[in-house]
Write an enzyme that holds these catalytic residues in place. Structure first.
Site, PDB file in Angstrom:
ATOM      1  N   ASP A 403       1.012  -1.065   0.090  1.00  0.00           N
ATOM      2  CA  ASP A 403      -0.149  -0.155  -0.160  1.00  0.00           C
ATOM      3  C   ASP A 403       1.107   1.331  -0.055  1.00  0.00           C
ATOM      4  O   ASP A 403       0.487   2.330  -0.571  1.00  0.00           O
ATOM      5  CB  ASP A 403      -0.866   0.154   1.157  1.00  0.00           C
ATOM      6  CG  ASP A 403      -1.908  -0.838   1.100  1.00  0.00           C
ATOM      7  OD1 ASP A 403      -2.213  -1.571   0.080  1.00  0.00           O
ATOM      8  OD2 ASP A 403      -2.452  -1.318   2.181  1.00  0.00           O
TER       9      ASP A 403
HETATM   10  P1  NAP Z   1       0.852  -3.951   3.245  1.00  0.00           P
HETATM   11  O1  NAP Z   1       0.350  -3.036   2.327  1.00  0.00           O
HETATM   12  O2  NAP Z   1       0.130  -4.380   4.251  1.00  0.00           O
HETATM   13  O3  NAP Z   1       1.537  -5.144   2.203  1.00  0.00           O
HETATM   14  C1  NAP Z   1       2.350  -6.121   2.803  1.00  0.00           C
HETATM   15  C2  NAP Z   1       2.832  -6.832   1.447  1.00  0.00           C
HETATM   16  O4  NAP Z   1       3.849  -7.836   2.221  1.00  0.00           O
HETATM   17  C3  NAP Z   1       1.699  -7.924   1.298  1.00  0.00           C
HETATM   18  O5  NAP Z   1       1.313  -7.462  -0.196  1.00  0.00           O
HETATM   19  C4  NAP Z   1       2.350  -9.390   1.144  1.00  0.00           C
HETATM   20  O6  NAP Z   1       2.249  -9.844  -0.188  1.00  0.00           O
HETATM   21  C5  NAP Z   1       3.902  -9.020   1.549  1.00  0.00           C
HETATM   22  N1  NAP Z   1       4.352 -10.034   2.381  1.00  0.00           N
HETATM   23  C6  NAP Z   1       3.640 -10.675   3.248  1.00  0.00           C
HETATM   24  N2  NAP Z   1       4.659 -11.478   4.218  1.00  0.00           N
HETATM   25  C7  NAP Z   1       5.705 -11.571   3.218  1.00  0.00           C
HETATM   26  C8  NAP Z   1       6.784 -12.508   3.411  1.00  0.00           C
HETATM   27  N3  NAP Z   1       7.065 -13.137   4.339  1.00  0.00           N
HETATM   28  N4  NAP Z   1       7.806 -12.016   2.496  1.00  0.00           N
HETATM   29  C9  NAP Z   1       7.670 -11.298   1.493  1.00  0.00           C
HETATM   30  N5  NAP Z   1       6.552 -10.195   1.359  1.00  0.00           N
HETATM   31  C10 NAP Z   1       5.619 -10.750   2.311  1.00  0.00           C
HETATM   32  O7  NAP Z   1       2.043  -3.332   3.877  1.00  0.00           O
HETATM   33  P2  NAP Z   1       2.433  -1.834   4.054  1.00  0.00           P
HETATM   34  O8  NAP Z   1       3.061  -1.474   2.496  1.00  0.00           O
HETATM   35  O9  NAP Z   1       3.777  -1.899   4.822  1.00  0.00           O
HETATM   36  O10 NAP Z   1       1.511  -0.900   4.331  1.00  0.00           O
HETATM   37  C11 NAP Z   1       0.835  -1.040   5.576  1.00  0.00           C
HETATM   38  C12 NAP Z   1      -0.508  -0.658   5.423  1.00  0.00           C
HETATM   39  O11 NAP Z   1      -1.117  -1.014   6.809  1.00  0.00           O
HETATM   40  C13 NAP Z   1      -1.027   0.244   4.920  1.00  0.00           C
HETATM   41  O12 NAP Z   1      -2.294   0.175   4.493  1.00  0.00           O
HETATM   42  C14 NAP Z   1      -1.404   1.314   6.419  1.00  0.00           C
HETATM   43  O13 NAP Z   1      -2.408   2.237   6.390  1.00  0.00           O
HETATM   44  C15 NAP Z   1      -1.890  -0.013   7.264  1.00  0.00           C
HETATM   45  N6  NAP Z   1      -1.845   0.622   8.900  1.00  0.00           N
HETATM   46  C16 NAP Z   1      -0.559   0.737   9.235  1.00  0.00           C
HETATM   47  C17 NAP Z   1      -0.577   1.142  10.568  1.00  0.00           C
HETATM   48  C18 NAP Z   1       0.950   1.498  11.335  1.00  0.00           C
HETATM   49  O14 NAP Z   1       0.965   2.238  12.298  1.00  0.00           O
HETATM   50  N7  NAP Z   1       1.930   1.414  10.695  1.00  0.00           N
HETATM   51  C19 NAP Z   1      -1.506   1.133  11.238  1.00  0.00           C
HETATM   52  C20 NAP Z   1      -2.907   0.819  10.725  1.00  0.00           C
HETATM   53  C21 NAP Z   1      -3.017   0.326   9.456  1.00  0.00           C
HETATM   54  P3  NAP Z   1       2.368 -11.508  -0.592  1.00  0.00           P
HETATM   55  O15 NAP Z   1       1.110 -11.897   0.394  1.00  0.00           O
HETATM   56  O16 NAP Z   1       2.046 -11.437  -1.966  1.00  0.00           O
HETATM   57  O17 NAP Z   1       3.614 -11.786   0.169  1.00  0.00           O
END
Ligand code: NAP
Length: 479
Positions: A403
């Site tokens: 994301d």
């Molecule tokens: P993300 O959008 O959740 O994407 C994570 C990606 O990691 C997935 O597409 C997954 O694809 C891949 N993945 C999972 N396990 C893996 C592994 N073992 N090896 C390689 N890849 C792996 O993560 P992000 O880009 O960090 O975004 C964070 C999201 O969380 C945002 O939408 C944000 O708004 C939300 N959020 C964050 C917080 C905060 O405080 N940080 C709080 C609330 C919400 P595959 O399954 O294809 O591997």
């Protein structure tokens, strides 16, 4: 100088130490010292309070102090950095419970003495005292059970999906109305039985409300909820400070209350969502995510790349940016990221780490993991600083991020993440994306980045694929 002046002077010193400590927590390099300074402020406040109050029996205070110290030391040593949100949730919950107990104890005192003797001894105003006791119990109760629910969700004891049912907001509103009604009866009635009924009503319903308030919020939004509950625990402490007329509790409660709200607002802004949307929309139940498949004009194809070819691309790169995301935390690949970064630097590349404020699942998630792998602070670059550099970057390595690098956030108005600032990985000459397959990110939408002509997919668990790339570097060095 009389004792009251000395005590208030000590409380002012404590408050200044809290404020300085909080300020220092804003930078990684000063955070440890900030924590220590705040802890010293708290020590002064506790010691002075013990001298100030006419403590009848110190035994239970010593027992509480001993149990709290042992638990605190054990938790600080045993709890992993990645499970900090659960720990913070529990601490918030106990903070709320402590405030609730203060309110309850004060109510018990009123009941035992009767209003007249209580007011004569404690010089209070009945409406003011009744109101602050009500607020202490209400906010403390909501914080306690809400935090326990948040802890259970984060620890995987309850499902991460929001629990939604028809008329949920109406039920919650009615519960809140009933609580306020109970509070009004307890505050304004002079009949002791009615006061007891009013107090019991708002005590029990505030505990129920905490639970029903967090139920409709998805596991991924728990960090925001925990920060919000942290703020509530501060407000409950502040109200408890008014109940027992303790100035330092009022100041500390206000500081916790405002810093929790600021942190919640920062997280919401970084996700381009309002606090109301996080708390009340049921995000993650499938309803929001399914409303859009993301960028409506997604074209192109996923182009896999092998670890050998990844090595060839990286070997020629001079400017490399790592963009870590939740997948790096899942695979615990941070140490391998550091190792690859060292190899790239030895090969003459300049390496940076782009940190998105909501990458991962908790505030500072990526900073914590990279610090654990001893990545130097200077290499961590915030989103606003790294974005202008992305067009001059040879290779962006996206490690389990989705994301936070999705261009749909800037282009697709129908996307649930439209407006969320992203790290512009797509502007790099080559983008290498490490992920296991076609899994979506937290928001559940597709990512155009993976289909762009300059993107390559290095499939597999991030730790395993990084190991393979590192092995290529090492074998090239030894041959
Ligand atoms: P993300 O959008 O959740 O994407 C994570 C990606 O990691 C997935 O597409 C997954 O694809 C891949 N993945 C999972 N396990 C893996 C592994 N073992 N090896 C390689 N890849 C792996 O993560 P992000 O880009 O960090 O975004 C964070 C999201 O969380 C945002 O939408 C944000 O708004 C939300 N959020 C964050 C917080 C905060 O405080 N940080 C709080 C609330 C919400 P595959 O399954 O294809 O591997």
């Amino acid at each position: 100088m009389n004792t009251a002046v000395l005590i208030n002077f000590a409380y002012i010193v404590s408050s200044i130490l809290f404020i300085l400590g909080l300020k220092m927590l804003g930078r990684q390099s000063t955070a440890r010292r900030g924590n220590l300074i705040s802890a010293i402020g708290m020590l002064i406040a506790v010691v002075v309070t013990l001298f100030d109050r006419q403590v009848i029996n110190l035994t239970w205070i010593w027992v509480g102090l001993a149990v709290g110290t042992v638990l605190g030391v054990v938790c600080a040593r045993v709890v992993k950095m990645t499970t900090m949100p659960e720990m913070v949730a529990l601490l918030n919950g106990f903070g709320g419970l402590a405030s609730l107990l203060v309110g309850w104890a004060e109510y018990g005192k009123i009941r035992a003495f009767g209003w007249e003797r209580y007011l004569a001894e404690y010089a209070g105003n009945p409406v003011f005292t009744g109101t602050v006791i009500f607020l202490t119990v209400l906010i403390g109760g909501i914080t306690f059970t809400g935090s326990i629910y948040a802890f259970a969700k984060l620890a995987g004891l309850l499902g991460g999906k929001p629990v939604l049912f028809r008329g949920q907001h109406i039920v919650n509103s009615l519960l809140l109305l009933l609580t306020v009604g109970g509070g009004a009866v307890a505050i304004f009635s002079s009949n002791p039985t009615l006061v007891l009924v009013g107090f019991t009503t708002y005590l029990i319903i505030s505990l129920v409300l905490g639970w029903t308030f967090v139920m409709p919020i998805g596991g991924g939004d728990m960090p925001v909820v925990i920060s919000f509950l942290n703020s509530l625990s501060g407000l409950a402490a502040c109200a408890a400070g008014f109940v027992i007329s303790n100035n330092v509790l009022i100041v500390a409660g206000c500081l916790v209350g405002t810093s929790g709200v600021i942190l919640s607002a920062i997280m919401c802004k970084a996700m381009n969502r309002s606090l109301g949307n996080v708390l009340f929309s049921g995000f993650g139940s499938g309803v929001v995510a399914a409303s859009s498949a993301g960028d409506g004009e997604i074209q192109g194809e996923l182009k896999p790349i092998s670890p050998e070819d990844t090595f060839s691309v990286l070997e020629a790169a001079r400017q490399v940016v790592f963009i870590p995301g939740y997948g790096m935390a899942v695979s615990q690949a941070q140490h391998h990221v550091r190792e690859l970064s060292d190899l790239l630097e030895q090969n003459g590349a300049e390496v940076r780490f782009a940190i998105h404020p909501v990458a991962g699942r908790m505030p500072g998630h990526m900073n914590v993991l990279l610090a654990e792998a001893s990545v130097p602070y200077e290499q961590l670059v915030e989103m606003d600083t790294i974005n202008p550099m992305m067009a001059n970057t040879d290779v962006a390595i996206v490690i389990g991020a989705n994301d936070v690098v999705n261009p749909a956030a800037a282009r697709d108005k129908a996307s649930p993440i439209y407006g969320m600032p992203i790290i512009k990985a797509h502007e790099a000459r080559t983008v290498i994306c490490l992920k296991r397959g076609k899994g979506a990110g937290f928001s559940g939408i597709e990512n155009h980045l993976f289909l762009l002509p300059n993107s390559r997919m290095l499939y597999g668990d991030a730790k395993a694929t990084l190991q393979a790339v590192i092995a290529e570097f090492k074998s090239a060095a030894s041959s």
